[in-house]
Write a protein that holds these residues in place. Structure first.
Motif, PDB file in Angstrom:
ATOM      1  N   LEU A  51     105.545 127.647  80.105  1.00 33.46           N
ATOM      2  CA  LEU A  51     104.733 126.686  80.876  1.00 33.46           C
ATOM      3  C   LEU A  51     105.326 126.562  82.276  1.00 33.46           C
ATOM      4  O   LEU A  51     106.457 126.095  82.430  1.00 33.46           O
ATOM      5  CB  LEU A  51     104.722 125.319  80.174  1.00 33.46           C
ATOM      6  CG  LEU A  51     103.953 124.200  80.873  1.00 33.46           C
ATOM      7  CD1 LEU A  51     102.473 124.514  80.977  1.00 33.46           C
ATOM      8  CD2 LEU A  51     104.140 122.877  80.137  1.00 33.46           C
ATOM      9  N   LYS A  53     106.663 125.414  85.774  1.00 36.91           N
ATOM     10  CA  LYS A  53     107.063 124.102  86.294  1.00 36.91           C
ATOM     11  C   LYS A  53     106.047 123.586  87.307  1.00 36.91           C
ATOM     12  O   LYS A  53     105.847 122.390  87.452  1.00 36.91           O
ATOM     13  CB  LYS A  53     108.452 124.192  86.931  1.00 36.91           C
ATOM     14  CG  LYS A  53     109.556 124.347  85.892  1.00 36.91           C
ATOM     15  CD  LYS A  53     110.921 124.466  86.520  1.00 36.91           C
ATOM     16  CE  LYS A  53     111.963 124.674  85.408  1.00 36.91           C
ATOM     17  NZ  LYS A  53     113.294 124.944  85.935  1.00 36.91           N
ATOM     18  N   GLN A  55     103.029 123.464  87.096  1.00 38.20           N
ATOM     19  CA  GLN A  55     101.898 122.755  86.477  1.00 38.20           C
ATOM     20  C   GLN A  55     102.145 121.257  86.384  1.00 38.20           C
ATOM     21  O   GLN A  55     101.270 120.505  85.948  1.00 38.20           O
ATOM     22  CB  GLN A  55     101.614 123.327  85.086  1.00 38.20           C
ATOM     23  CG  GLN A  55     101.000 124.705  85.112  1.00 38.20           C
ATOM     24  CD  GLN A  55      99.673 124.746  85.846  1.00 38.20           C
ATOM     25  OE1 GLN A  55      98.813 123.894  85.639  1.00 38.20           O
ATOM     26  NE2 GLN A  55      99.511 125.709  86.732  1.00 38.20           N
ATOM     27  N   ARG A  60     105.037 118.867  81.681  1.00 41.14           N
ATOM     28  CA  ARG A  60     106.112 119.670  81.078  1.00 41.14           C
ATOM     29  C   ARG A  60     107.011 118.808  80.191  1.00 41.14           C
ATOM     30  O   ARG A  60     107.439 119.233  79.122  1.00 41.14           O
ATOM     31  CB  ARG A  60     106.921 120.331  82.198  1.00 41.14           C
ATOM     32  CG  ARG A  60     107.678 121.553  81.746  1.00 41.14           C
ATOM     33  CD  ARG A  60     108.303 122.262  82.922  1.00 41.14           C
ATOM     34  NE  ARG A  60     109.542 122.901  82.532  1.00 41.14           N
ATOM     35  CZ  ARG A  60     109.639 124.127  82.048  1.00 41.14           C
ATOM     36  NH1 ARG A  60     108.549 124.839  81.882  1.00 41.14           N
ATOM     37  NH2 ARG A  60     110.803 124.653  81.720  1.00 41.14           N
ATOM     38  N   ARG A 112      96.138 118.301  78.526  1.00 43.22           N
ATOM     39  CA  ARG A 112      95.875 119.708  78.877  1.00 43.22           C
ATOM     40  C   ARG A 112      96.286 120.055  80.299  1.00 43.22           C
ATOM     41  O   ARG A 112      96.382 121.216  80.665  1.00 43.22           O
ATOM     42  CB  ARG A 112      94.384 120.016  78.689  1.00 43.22           C
ATOM     43  CG  ARG A 112      93.983 120.649  77.353  1.00 43.22           C
ATOM     44  CD  ARG A 112      94.811 120.228  76.210  1.00 43.22           C
ATOM     45  NE  ARG A 112      94.592 121.059  75.020  1.00 43.22           N
ATOM     46  CZ  ARG A 112      95.262 120.911  73.897  1.00 43.22           C
ATOM     47  NH1 ARG A 112      96.194 119.975  73.806  1.00 43.22           N
ATOM     48  NH2 ARG A 112      95.029 121.671  72.854  1.00 43.22           N
ATOM     49  N   ASP A 113      96.476 119.043  81.148  1.00 46.77           N
ATOM     50  CA  ASP A 113      96.941 119.301  82.521  1.00 46.77           C
ATOM     51  C   ASP A 113      97.705 118.078  83.024  1.00 46.77           C
ATOM     52  O   ASP A 113      97.839 117.080  82.306  1.00 46.77           O
ATOM     53  CB  ASP A 113      95.760 119.648  83.450  1.00 46.77           C
ATOM     54  CG  ASP A 113      94.711 118.531  83.520  1.00 46.77           C
ATOM     55  OD1 ASP A 113      95.087 117.342  83.354  1.00 46.77           O
ATOM     56  OD2 ASP A 113      93.534 118.836  83.759  1.00 46.77           O
ATOM     57  N   ASN A 114      98.197 118.162  84.257  1.00 51.11           N
ATOM     58  CA  ASN A 114      99.071 117.096  84.763  1.00 51.11           C
ATOM     59  C   ASN A 114      98.324 115.791  85.024  1.00 51.11           C
ATOM     60  O   ASN A 114      98.912 114.708  84.945  1.00 51.11           O
ATOM     61  CB  ASN A 114      99.791 117.558  86.040  1.00 51.11           C
ATOM     62  CG  ASN A 114     101.159 116.907  86.166  1.00 51.11           C
ATOM     63  OD1 ASN A 114     101.891 116.783  85.183  1.00 51.11           O
ATOM     64  ND2 ASN A 114     101.505 116.467  87.365  1.00 51.11           N
ATOM     65  N   VAL A 201      94.170 118.648  89.950  1.00 52.37           N
ATOM     66  CA  VAL A 201      95.326 119.544  89.770  1.00 52.37           C
ATOM     67  C   VAL A 201      94.991 120.926  90.340  1.00 52.37           C
ATOM     68  O   VAL A 201      95.409 121.944  89.812  1.00 52.37           O
ATOM     69  CB  VAL A 201      95.717 119.640  88.272  1.00 52.37           C
ATOM     70  CG1 VAL A 201      96.378 118.366  87.797  1.00 52.37           C
ATOM     71  CG2 VAL A 201      94.506 119.964  87.390  1.00 52.37           C
ATOM     72  N   ASP A 202      94.238 120.919  91.463  1.00 56.01           N
ATOM     73  CA  ASP A 202      93.798 122.194  92.054  1.00 56.01           C
ATOM     74  C   ASP A 202      94.838 122.813  92.980  1.00 56.01           C
ATOM     75  O   ASP A 202      94.762 123.990  93.303  1.00 56.01           O
ATOM     76  CB  ASP A 202      92.489 121.990  92.837  1.00 56.01           C
ATOM     77  CG  ASP A 202      91.383 121.423  91.951  1.00 56.01           C
ATOM     78  OD1 ASP A 202      91.434 121.692  90.740  1.00 56.01           O
ATOM     79  OD2 ASP A 202      90.507 120.700  92.455  1.00 56.01           O
ATOM     80  N   PRO A 204      99.253 122.723  94.365  1.00 55.46           N
ATOM     81  CA  PRO A 204     100.616 122.240  94.074  1.00 55.46           C
ATOM     82  C   PRO A 204     100.853 120.841  94.650  1.00 55.46           C
ATOM     83  O   PRO A 204     101.557 120.029  94.046  1.00 55.46           O
ATOM     84  CB  PRO A 204     101.511 123.278  94.760  1.00 55.46           C
ATOM     85  CG  PRO A 204     100.682 124.510  94.868  1.00 55.46           C
ATOM     86  CD  PRO A 204      99.273 124.041  95.035  1.00 55.46           C
ATOM     87  N   ILE A 207      99.303 118.201  92.348  1.00 49.51           N
ATOM     88  CA  ILE A 207     100.109 118.087  91.124  1.00 49.51           C
ATOM     89  C   ILE A 207     101.383 117.293  91.404  1.00 49.51           C
ATOM     90  O   ILE A 207     101.762 116.404  90.636  1.00 49.51           O
ATOM     91  CB  ILE A 207     100.432 119.499  90.567  1.00 49.51           C
ATOM     92  CG1 ILE A 207      99.147 120.149  90.012  1.00 49.51           C
ATOM     93  CG2 ILE A 207     101.498 119.433  89.472  1.00 49.51           C
ATOM     94  CD1 ILE A 207      99.264 121.630  89.681  1.00 49.51           C
TER      95      ILE A 207
END
Length: 294
Positions: A51, A53, A55, A60, A112-114, A201-202, A204, A207
């Motif tokens: 995974l 980092k 993301q 994480r 499923r995402d940040n 979360v598109d 960096p 995120i």
């Protein structure tokens, strides 16, 4: 990750069944079982390390916690089997096997995402703050003695001890502290709503902004708890002021980070300004009430 958790759950079942009744498994079977368990656990750990980092650290951390629980569950099951005589399936072995299944099933609830991870973290903080606020409101409603539900105790002395009561001056200070606790709840509620509505979360940057929000919001509930604990009698007003100042500073930082992030379009500016004002208003009152203590 879902696949590796599923395989691990199946390996836990096979391992448990092999040692649920005599005769003992052969040396060859034991070697094969051990190998399969080890491979399953290595696969779980490997997928976690895959995974990226980038993301999000909040996502994480949640995946790491879930992975750790699976690994620790399998260790506990193995130790239970090794320490139990092979007569019949022990209660401990059943519980340990169930523990691995439960840990493996958690994968379906992982974010499923940040954005989902940060929303989940904020929701958890909000729950803790709500509980602390309700507890304090309950203590205030109980009347003059917040310890009235504690039985008399020879060592503690009789219930007439004035250290268990709030003075009139204490109560004035309490009201502004409650205002600050309510602002904490409102702040988390609003930030959570903004993350759900506008969090992305598109890139960096987006995120990382979400992670910053989660990190600072995590400081709210311990700060609320510290303030609440210092509010019980006998009240040290200076300690209350210091804890209130710490909480106010955390809240201002949360609002500041929210305001400069992508989850706060111009339409959300209003509540950020309002809550910043509410924090300042309550903190100023707390300073005024405790001026004599400095």
């Amino acid at each position: 990750l879902g696949q590796t958790f599923k395989v691990t759950s199946q390996e836990a079942t096979k391992l448990s069944l092999a040692f649920s009744r005599p005769p003992a498994a052969s040396a060859e079977d034991c070697r094969k079982l051990s190998e399969d368990v080890q491979n399953a656990i290595l696969a779980v750990a490997t997928v976690y390390y895959w995974l990226p980092k980038g993301q999000g650290t909040t996502l994480r951390k949640m995946v790491r916690d879930a992975t750790t629980e699976v690994v620790e569950g399998m260790i506990q099951l193995t130790e239970t089997i090794l320490s139990a005589p092979l007569e019949s399936l022990s209660q401990e072995q059943l519980i340990s096997t169930g523990g691995v299944w439960e840990a493996c099933e958690q994968v379906s609830n992982l974010p499923r995402d940040n954005q989902a991870a940060v929303a989940s973290a904020l929701g958890a903080c909000l729950g803790v703050v709500k509980d602390a606020l309700e507890e304090m409101e309950h203590a205030l409603v109980e009347g003059q003695d917040p310890y009235s539900d504690i039985m008399e105790d020879e060592e503690l002395g009789f219930r007439g001890n004035r250290d268990t009561y709030w003075s009139e001056a204490d109560r004035k200070l309490l009201s502004s502290c409650m205002g600050l606790m309510k602002a904490s709840k409102a702040c988390l509620k609003k930030v959570l709503g903004a993350v759900k509505a506008y969090g992305k979360v598109d890139s960096p940057e987006q995120i990382a902004q979400l992670d910053d929000l989660a990190d600072i919001a995590n400081e709210i509930s311990p700060s609320v708890d510290e303030l609440a604990l210092s509010m019980y009698p006998p009240m040290n007003q200076l300690a209350v002021r210091l804890n209130a100042a710490k909480l106010a500073s955390v809240l201002k930082k949360v609002l500041e980070i929210t305001k400069t992030s992508h989850v706060c379009p111009p339409s959300e500016d209003g509540w950020v300004q309002f809550l910043t004002g509410a924090v300042d208003h309550n903190m100023n009152k707390i300073k005024n009430f405790t001026q004599g203590q400095l």
